[in-house]
Design a protein around this motif. Structure first.
Motif, mmCIF file in Angstrom:
data_model
loop_
_atom_site.group_PDB
_atom_site.id
_atom_site.type_symbol
_atom_site.label_atom_id
_atom_site.label_comp_id
_atom_site.label_asym_id
_atom_site.label_seq_id
_atom_site.Cartn_x
_atom_site.Cartn_y
_atom_site.Cartn_z
ATOM 1 N N GLY A 174 0.774 -1.230 0.000
ATOM 2 C CA GLY A 174 0.000 0.000 0.000
ATOM 3 C C GLY A 174 0.805 1.280 0.000
ATOM 4 N N GLY A 175 2.063 1.207 0.419
ATOM 5 C CA GLY A 175 2.856 2.416 0.463
ATOM 6 C C GLY A 175 2.482 3.309 1.632
ATOM 7 N N ALA A 176 3.164 4.431 1.730
ATOM 8 C CA ALA A 176 2.988 5.306 2.882
ATOM 9 C C ALA A 176 1.781 6.223 2.733
ATOM 10 C CB ALA A 176 4.251 6.147 3.097
ATOM 11 N N LEU A 177 1.359 6.457 1.501
ATOM 12 C CA LEU A 177 0.249 7.389 1.300
ATOM 13 C C LEU A 177 -1.059 6.819 1.843
ATOM 14 C CD1 LEU A 177 0.840 8.810 -2.271
ATOM 15 C CD2 LEU A 177 1.224 9.914 -0.074
ATOM 16 N N ARG A 178 -1.845 7.706 2.385
ATOM 17 C CA ARG A 178 -3.151 7.293 2.866
ATOM 18 C C ARG A 178 -4.049 7.006 1.666
ATOM 19 N NH1 ARG A 178 -6.897 11.378 5.889
ATOM 20 N NH2 ARG A 178 -8.819 10.204 5.913
ATOM 21 N N ARG A 179 -4.708 5.888 1.739
ATOM 22 C CA ARG A 179 -5.517 5.477 0.585
ATOM 23 C C ARG A 179 -6.935 5.993 0.740
ATOM 24 N NH1 ARG A 179 -3.865 1.525 -3.497
ATOM 25 N NH2 ARG A 179 -1.994 1.811 -2.270
ATOM 26 N N ARG B 123 4.944 14.676 10.008
ATOM 27 C CA ARG B 123 4.193 15.798 9.421
ATOM 28 C C ARG B 123 3.132 15.283 8.449
ATOM 29 N NH1 ARG B 123 4.956 19.602 5.161
ATOM 30 N NH2 ARG B 123 6.893 18.650 4.439
ATOM 31 N N GLY B 124 3.545 14.294 7.626
ATOM 32 C CA GLY B 124 2.592 13.741 6.664
ATOM 33 C C GLY B 124 1.427 13.040 7.341
ATOM 34 N N GLN B 125 1.721 12.391 8.465
ATOM 35 C CA GLN B 125 0.634 11.714 9.178
ATOM 36 C C GLN B 125 -0.302 12.722 9.818
ATOM 37 O OE1 GLN B 125 2.675 8.993 11.836
ATOM 38 N NE2 GLN B 125 2.609 7.333 10.325
ATOM 39 N N GLN B 126 0.279 13.789 10.366
ATOM 40 C CA GLN B 126 -0.557 14.785 11.031
ATOM 41 C C GLN B 126 -1.439 15.528 10.036
ATOM 42 O OE1 GLN B 126 2.387 17.028 13.171
ATOM 43 N NE2 GLN B 126 2.199 15.764 15.019
ATOM 44 N N SER B 127 -0.955 15.702 8.837
ATOM 45 C CA SER B 127 -1.739 16.412 7.826
ATOM 46 C C SER B 127 -2.746 15.493 7.159
ATOM 47 C CB SER B 127 -0.799 17.006 6.774
ATOM 48 O OG SER B 127 -0.266 15.978 5.966
ATOM 49 N N GLY B 128 -2.731 14.214 7.512
ATOM 50 C CA GLY B 128 -3.660 13.275 6.889
ATOM 51 C C GLY B 128 -3.182 12.759 5.550
ATOM 52 N N GLU B 129 -1.970 13.158 5.156
ATOM 53 C CA GLU B 129 -1.469 12.733 3.855
ATOM 54 C C GLU B 129 -0.968 11.284 3.895
ATOM 55 O OE1 GLU B 129 1.734 14.498 0.579
ATOM 56 O OE2 GLU B 129 1.560 15.398 2.567
ATOM 57 N N PHE B 130 -0.342 10.902 5.036
ATOM 58 C CA PHE B 130 0.190 9.541 5.187
ATOM 59 C C PHE B 130 -0.703 8.744 6.120
ATOM 60 C CE2 PHE B 130 4.874 10.990 4.460
ATOM 61 C CZ PHE B 130 4.576 11.215 3.124
ATOM 62 N N ARG B 131 -0.700 7.443 5.929
ATOM 63 C CA ARG B 131 -1.440 6.563 6.819
ATOM 64 C C ARG B 131 -0.735 6.499 8.175
ATOM 65 N NH1 ARG B 131 -0.544 1.044 3.579
ATOM 66 N NH2 ARG B 131 -1.672 0.171 5.369
ATOM 67 N N ILE B 132 -1.511 6.197 9.200
ATOM 68 C CA ILE B 132 -0.957 6.288 10.554
ATOM 69 C C ILE B 132 -0.632 4.931 11.147
ATOM 70 C CG2 ILE B 132 -2.143 8.438 11.082
ATOM 71 C CD1 ILE B 132 -4.189 6.762 12.648
ATOM 72 N N ASP B 133 -0.901 3.853 10.392
ATOM 73 C CA ASP B 133 -0.636 2.527 10.968
ATOM 74 C C ASP B 133 0.781 2.058 10.695
ATOM 75 O OD1 ASP B 133 -1.210 2.373 8.259
ATOM 76 O OD2 ASP B 133 -1.767 0.255 8.403
ATOM 77 N N LEU B 134 1.573 2.871 10.020
ATOM 78 C CA LEU B 134 2.999 2.563 9.842
ATOM 79 C C LEU B 134 3.789 3.610 10.603
ATOM 80 C CD1 LEU B 134 3.042 1.732 5.997
ATOM 81 C CD2 LEU B 134 2.857 0.157 7.938
#
Lengths: 182, 182
Positions: A174-179, B123-134
């Motif tokens: 899935g990669g790091a990006l939120r899907r 930063r990416g997780q806080q902005s919702g850009e990255f998933r938070i389970d990694l």
DNA sequence: CCACGGTGAGACAATCGTGTCTCACGTGAG
DNA sequence: CTCACGTGAGACACGATTGTCTCACCGTGG
């Protein structure tokens, strides 16, 4: 009294994964045997490493068999593969690091594994499940790299052992990006 | 006639990346100097590796600076980071493999780099850009692992050098699964 | 009971990488 | 020109690891 060759190999794998430069003497003591006995079972360091490689190949092939790579969606097959390969991750990490300094022959056993794994990625790409801009060869290499990285990170305490499969599989698939939810 | 210390370090990095067990004599000959001269500039193998580490840290920090990690979307920052770090990938791969056998101290310089990189993921997780389970720690580790894997795969001819950034970044960010168009 | 096979402990030489030293050479600065 | 400096080449001893060997020990099976 006969030394359990397999148990010796496993303790050697555990030690060499942590300390790739360990002495034959350290390997022997880690296995609870004398250096003389170790040398009776493995002619030299090369023979030991080659036996370790055979063990790693065998464990990987067994993991591939258990994962039933040809069944169902390719993504699920990969999840099963990582789950099955996790017990051998430490050994695999050692061999992956060791292989960087070979360059000579002896890759035949690994080539078969590479092909079997790459086949899953090819299948996933053909079914439209996987993206096609990442080559199967690279995805295979990345799988090895992520497994080794996670094994090292786990040993260093940077990743919880119970999260191993999730971390590797989810990043690889899935990669790091939120899907976005479809 | 004075030996160019930086050029010596770079050829040593190139050689040791391919052959981590290379002798001081091989390192010297690869740099086109004698072993005596090499030893005049670097007291021993340890000193050489430590100098290599300093070079790697410096190049990484420079890459981080150039990537402007705090600007714009975290995903774009990561793309810039991988692009900027690519020239140092070989050296980084060597050091990444070498670090597996340290375990002792001397991690301070890397800890700073880890923190800077992990900050991007946070930063990416806080902005919702990255998933938070990694976890950011794992994502940082995975970035190192993928860069090293791709550097090795490139040297082995399994990945085209021009695809380096794309392969690493796309897998790290997007994963292997085909993404549905939003 | 006894012989045998496998093991541990230690000694031993050989090899390899390393660190140090010396000496001769060439170049560039004064 | 002359001298000082940095270098290349090689010799040398040291330490670590390895591969080999011997000898004593002990459990098991005959």
């Amino acid at each position: 009294m006969a030394v359990d060759r397999d148990q010796v190999l496993r303790s050697a794998a555990a030690l060499l994964t942590r300390t790739p430069t360990a002495t034959m003497d350290e390997v022997a003591r880690a296995a609870g045997i004398s250096r003389a006995t170790l040398h009776r079972h493995f002619a030299g360091r090369d023979a030991l490493v080659r036996a370790l490689e055979s063990l790693g190949v065998a464990e990987c092939e067994a993991a591939l068999d258990r994962a039933r790579l040809d069944d169902g969606p390719a993504g699920d097959a990969l999840r099963r593969l990582v789950r099955e390969i996790e017990p051998a991750a430490g050994l695999l990490a050692f061999l992956y690091g060791e292989n960087q300094l070979w360059e000579d022959g002896g890759d035949e056993p690994w080539a078969r594994l590479d092909t079997r794994i790459a086949t899953v990625f090819v299948r996933g790409q053909q079914s439209g499940e996987f993206r096609i801009d990442l080559s199967p060869a690279w995805l295979t290499e990345a799988l090895y790299g992520l497994v080794a990285s996670c094994a090292w990170a786990t040993q260093a305490g940077r990743v919880a052992p119970k999260d191993f499969t999730h971390m590797v599989v989810e990043l690889l698939l899935g990669g790091a990006l939120r899907r976005e939810e479809p």
